[in-house]
Motif scaffolding. Structure first.
Motif, PDB file in Angstrom:
ATOM      1  N   THR A  16       7.841  23.567  17.543  1.00  0.00           N
ATOM      2  CA  THR A  16       9.073  22.759  17.595  1.00  0.00           C
ATOM      3  C   THR A  16       9.400  22.126  16.240  1.00  0.00           C
ATOM      4  O   THR A  16      10.247  21.235  16.170  1.00  0.00           O
ATOM      5  N   LEU A  17       8.765  22.573  15.185  1.00  0.00           N
ATOM      6  CA  LEU A  17       8.993  21.965  13.866  1.00  0.00           C
ATOM      7  C   LEU A  17      10.455  22.048  13.445  1.00  0.00           C
ATOM      8  O   LEU A  17      11.035  21.064  12.980  1.00  0.00           O
ATOM      9  N   ALA A  18      11.083  23.215  13.593  1.00  0.00           N
ATOM     10  CA  ALA A  18      12.486  23.355  13.188  1.00  0.00           C
ATOM     11  C   ALA A  18      13.381  22.425  14.000  1.00  0.00           C
ATOM     12  O   ALA A  18      14.292  21.780  13.453  1.00  0.00           O
ATOM     13  N   ILE A  19      13.116  22.349  15.309  1.00  0.00           N
ATOM     14  CA  ILE A  19      13.894  21.444  16.163  1.00  0.00           C
ATOM     15  C   ILE A  19      13.711  20.007  15.697  1.00  0.00           C
ATOM     16  O   ILE A  19      14.672  19.233  15.607  1.00  0.00           O
ATOM     17  N   ILE A 132      26.815  18.272  21.420  1.00  0.00           N
ATOM     18  CA  ILE A 132      25.843  17.447  20.706  1.00  0.00           C
ATOM     19  C   ILE A 132      25.040  16.611  21.695  1.00  0.00           C
ATOM     20  O   ILE A 132      23.819  16.482  21.581  1.00  0.00           O
ATOM     21  N   GLY A 133      25.714  16.059  22.694  1.00  0.00           N
ATOM     22  CA  GLY A 133      25.046  15.203  23.664  1.00  0.00           C
ATOM     23  C   GLY A 133      24.019  15.942  24.500  1.00  0.00           C
ATOM     24  O   GLY A 133      22.863  15.527  24.596  1.00  0.00           O
ATOM     25  N   VAL A 134      24.430  17.050  25.125  1.00  0.00           N
ATOM     26  CA  VAL A 134      23.501  17.742  26.028  1.00  0.00           C
ATOM     27  C   VAL A 134      22.352  18.389  25.257  1.00  0.00           C
ATOM     28  O   VAL A 134      21.208  18.396  25.732  1.00  0.00           O
ATOM     29  N   LEU A 135      22.620  18.911  24.066  1.00  0.00           N
ATOM     30  CA  LEU A 135      21.537  19.498  23.271  1.00  0.00           C
ATOM     31  C   LEU A 135      20.580  18.418  22.788  1.00  0.00           C
ATOM     32  O   LEU A 135      19.366  18.648  22.697  1.00  0.00           O
ATOM     33  N   GLY A 136      21.104  17.231  22.492  1.00  0.00           N
ATOM     34  CA  GLY A 136      20.240  16.126  22.103  1.00  0.00           C
ATOM     35  C   GLY A 136      19.353  15.671  23.239  1.00  0.00           C
ATOM     36  O   GLY A 136      18.163  15.363  23.044  1.00  0.00           O
ATOM     37  N   VAL A 137      19.902  15.603  24.446  1.00  0.00           N
ATOM     38  CA  VAL A 137      19.105  15.220  25.619  1.00  0.00           C
ATOM     39  C   VAL A 137      17.974  16.233  25.831  1.00  0.00           C
ATOM     40  O   VAL A 137      16.803  15.861  26.016  1.00  0.00           O
ATOM     41  N   ALA A 138      18.306  17.516  25.796  1.00  0.00           N
ATOM     42  CA  ALA A 138      17.283  18.550  25.983  1.00  0.00           C
ATOM     43  C   ALA A 138      16.276  18.541  24.833  1.00  0.00           C
ATOM     44  O   ALA A 138      15.065  18.701  25.053  1.00  0.00           O
ATOM     45  N   GLY A 139      16.768  18.322  23.607  1.00  0.00           N
ATOM     46  CA  GLY A 139      15.869  18.292  22.458  1.00  0.00           C
ATOM     47  C   GLY A 139      14.925  17.107  22.497  1.00  0.00           C
ATOM     48  O   GLY A 139      13.735  17.232  22.170  1.00  0.00           O
ATOM     49  N   GLY A 140      15.415  15.952  22.913  1.00  0.00           N
ATOM     50  CA  GLY A 140      14.554  14.779  23.030  1.00  0.00           C
ATOM     51  C   GLY A 140      13.457  14.987  24.065  1.00  0.00           C
ATOM     52  O   GLY A 140      12.294  14.603  23.853  1.00  0.00           O
ATOM     53  N   PHE A 141      13.815  15.597  25.178  1.00  0.00           N
ATOM     54  CA  PHE A 141      12.833  15.889  26.231  1.00  0.00           C
ATOM     55  C   PHE A 141      11.776  16.858  25.709  1.00  0.00           C
ATOM     56  O   PHE A 141      10.573  16.693  25.948  1.00  0.00           O
ATOM     57  N   THR A 142      12.210  17.868  24.964  1.00  0.00           N
ATOM     58  CA  THR A 142      11.280  18.858  24.410  1.00  0.00           C
ATOM     59  C   THR A 142      10.315  18.216  23.423  1.00  0.00           C
ATOM     60  O   THR A 142       9.110  18.510  23.431  1.00  0.00           O
ATOM     61  N   LEU A 143      10.817  17.339  22.563  1.00  0.00           N
ATOM     62  CA  LEU A 143       9.948  16.671  21.592  1.00  0.00           C
ATOM     63  C   LEU A 143       8.950  15.749  22.296  1.00  0.00           C
ATOM     64  O   LEU A 143       7.805  15.602  21.847  1.00  0.00           O
ATOM     65  N   PHE A 144       9.371  15.132  23.385  1.00  0.00           N
ATOM     66  CA  PHE A 144       8.435  14.306  24.148  1.00  0.00           C
ATOM     67  C   PHE A 144       7.297  15.177  24.695  1.00  0.00           C
ATOM     68  O   PHE A 144       6.132  14.765  24.689  1.00  0.00           O
ATOM     69  N   LEU A 145       7.616  16.359  25.178  1.00  0.00           N
ATOM     70  CA  LEU A 145       6.602  17.245  25.740  1.00  0.00           C
ATOM     71  C   LEU A 145       5.659  17.793  24.666  1.00  0.00           C
ATOM     72  O   LEU A 145       4.449  17.845  24.864  1.00  0.00           O
ATOM     73  N   SER A 146       6.224  18.179  23.539  1.00  0.00           N
ATOM     74  CA  SER A 146       5.420  18.895  22.543  1.00  0.00           C
ATOM     75  C   SER A 146       4.680  17.972  21.590  1.00  0.00           C
ATOM     76  O   SER A 146       3.600  18.315  21.106  1.00  0.00           O
ATOM     77  N   GLY A 147       5.250  16.770  21.312  1.00  0.00           N
ATOM     78  CA  GLY A 147       4.694  15.976  20.232  1.00  0.00           C
ATOM     79  C   GLY A 147       4.847  16.752  18.934  1.00  0.00           C
ATOM     80  O   GLY A 147       5.701  17.644  18.821  1.00  0.00           O
ATOM     81  N   SER A 148       4.043  16.434  17.948  1.00  0.00           N
ATOM     82  CA  SER A 148       4.077  17.186  16.699  1.00  0.00           C
ATOM     83  C   SER A 148       2.661  17.588  16.317  1.00  0.00           C
ATOM     84  O   SER A 148       1.680  17.026  16.832  1.00  0.00           O
ATOM     85  N   ALA A 149       2.565  18.565  15.435  1.00  0.00           N
ATOM     86  CA  ALA A 149       1.247  19.043  15.033  1.00  0.00           C
ATOM     87  C   ALA A 149       1.185  19.094  13.516  1.00  0.00           C
ATOM     88  O   ALA A 149       1.353  18.082  12.854  1.00  0.00           O
ATOM     89  N   ASN A 150       0.945  20.264  12.970  1.00  0.00           N
ATOM     90  CA  ASN A 150       0.913  20.401  11.522  1.00  0.00           C
ATOM     91  C   ASN A 150       2.224  19.895  10.920  1.00  0.00           C
ATOM     92  O   ASN A 150       3.267  19.926  11.554  1.00  0.00           O
ATOM     93  N   TYR A 151       2.141  19.429   9.688  1.00  0.00           N
ATOM     94  CA  TYR A 151       3.315  18.948   8.957  1.00  0.00           C
ATOM     95  C   TYR A 151       3.903  17.692   9.617  1.00  0.00           C
ATOM     96  O   TYR A 151       5.115  17.555   9.720  1.00  0.00           O
TER      97      TYR A 151
END
Length: 338
Positions: A16-19, A132-151
Motif C-alpha cells: 500500500t506504499l503508493a496509496i 474524492i470522497g468515496v476513494l478517500g473513505v476506502a483508502g483510509g479503511f485500507t490504510l487502517f488494515l494494512s498499516g505501513s512497513a518498509n519505508y
C-alpha cells in the motif's frame, strides 16, 4: 497458526506504499496550497477557503446545520478552517511518513467522509468531489488494515526495538499485525458498508445507480422567497442552490411583470452593476454583490434585496410577478405578495 498466516505486515504495508504516498499528499497539499503557495485562510483575501465551504451548504447530506452555523458565524468559521487545515497537514504528512499509520488511516477516513457528505454533489464533469470522497473513505479503511512497513517511521521504530512498539496500542494505532479475532469478517463487513455508502451517495447526489442522472453543478439555480411589495419597496430573498462553484450566477435583469407578462419595472445589467450595497443584506460569507456588468450571486449565497420604487405607481388590484434573468438566459419567477 491462522493468525500468523493472515498477519503479513511487511507485505500488506509494503503493497500500500503508493496509496499511502498519494493519499498523504492529497491531504497535505491542501495545507500547502492554502498557506505556502497562497494565503487562502485570510477572510478578506481572494479565494478564502471559508467561502468555498459555503458553497457546500445548499445540498450537503446530513451536515447542513453544522455548515450553516459556521457560515453565519464568521469567527467560528475561520477557527474551523484553520483547525481543519492543520488536521489535513498533520494527517497527510504522517501518512506519507508512515507514522502512526493506522490512526492516520482513521483520520483519512474521517476527512474523506466530511468531503463526501459536504460536497459530494459538486462536480461539473466527472463528479469530482464525490469520487474524492468515496476513494478517500476506502483508502483510509485500507490504510487502517494494512498499516505501513518498509519505508515508514513505524517500521523504523520497530526495527530499533523501541519499547512503545511492543505496547498493544501500537498495533491498533501504528503498524504491525492487526490484533483482530476475526479479520476476514471485519474486512468483509467494513468493505460492504463502504460499498453501500458509495452506491447510496452516488444515487442520492447524482442518480448514478438507477433512474435519471442529474448534476446540480451544471446550471445555476436561484430560489426566490419572501417576495413582497409594501408601499414603495420591493423586497425579496435570493438563494443560489445549484450551479458551478467556481463562478457565480451573473444576474443581468430584475423585472416586475404583470400577471399577463407586461413589464412595469426593470433593472438591466448596468443597473445591477451599480446596485447599492446598502440594499443587499447577505446572510453568509459567500456574498451577493455588484460586479463589473451584472450582479454576481456565488453558489451558496443567500441575501435579502430591497429595491426603491418611489417613482412608480402600481395599481394594487393587479397581481405581479418578479422575474430574475441570468446571463445564460435562464429565468426564475415568483409571485409578489401585496
Amino acid at each position: 497458526m491462522k493468525q500468523t498466516r493472515y498477519d503479513q505486515p511487511s507485505s500488506a504495508g509494503l503493497f500500500t506504499l503508493a496509496i499511502r504516498l498519494v493519499i498523504g499528499w492529497t491531504y497535505f497539499s491542501a495545507f500547502w496550497r492554502r498557506l505556502i503557495l497562497e494565503n487562502k485562510l485570510d477572510p478578506e483575501g481572494a479565494g478564502y477557503i471559508g467561502e468555498k465551504f459555503n458553497h457546500f451548504l445548499p445540498n450537503a447530506l446530513g451536515i447542513q446545520p453544522v455548515i450553516e452555523y459556521l457560515v453565519t458565524h464568521p469567527d467560528h468559521l475561520h477557527t474551523a478552517m484553520v483547525a481543519f487545515t492543520i488536521i489535513e497537514a498533520v494527517v497527510g504528512l504522517f501518512v506519507m511518513l508512515g507514522l502512526f499509520t493506522r490512526l492516520m488511516g482513521i483520520g483519512v477516513f474521517g476527512l474523506a467522509m466530511g468531503i463526501l457528505l459536504g460536497s459530494g454533489w459538486l462536480g461539473t464533469t466527472c463528479l469530482d468531489e464525490w469520487q474524492i470522497g468515496v476513494l478517500g473513505v476506502a483508502g483510509g479503511f485500507t490504510l487502517f488494515l494494512s498499516g505501513s512497513a518498509n519505508y515508514s517511521l513505524d517500521h523504523y521504530f520497530v526495527r530499533k526495538n523501541l519499547s512503545f512498539t511492543h505496547a498493544p496500542w501500537f498495533r491498533w494505532l501504528g503498524s504491525g499485525p492487526l490484533p483482530l479475532a476475526a479479520p476476514r469478517r471485519f474486512v468483509l463487513i467494513g468493505s460492504l458498508l463502504i460499498f453501500a455508502l458509495t452506491l447510496f451517495t452516488n444515487q442520492y447526489f447524482h442518480g448514478g445507480v438507477w433512474g435519471t442522472l442529474h448534476n446540480k453543478s451544471v446550471r445555476p439555480k436561484i430560489e426566490l422567497a419572501d417576495v413582497q411589495l409594501a408601499g414603495n419597496r420591493l423586497r425579496f430573498q435570493v438563494y443560489r442552490t445549484e450551479g458551478a462553484d467556481v463562478y457565480g450566477s451573473f444576474l443581468i435583469g430584475i423585472q416586475l411583470l404583470t400577471e399577463e407578462g407586461e413589464t412595469v419595472f426593470a433593472l438591466d445589467g448596468d443597473d445591477l452593476a451599480a446596485f447599492p450595497a446598502e440594499n443587499i443584506h447577505n446572510h453568509y460569507v459567500a456574498k451577493v454583490r455588484s460586479g463589473a456588468h451584472s450582479m454576481v450571486i456565488p453558489l451558496g449565497a443567500k441575501a435579502d434585496l430591497s429595491i426603491n420604487l418611489t417613482d412608480l405607481r402600481l395599481p394594487m388590484d393587479k397581481r405581479y410577478v418578479l422575474q430574475l434573468v441570468d446571463i445564460s438566459g435562464m429565468t426564475w419567477r415568483a409571485v409578489v405578495d401585496l
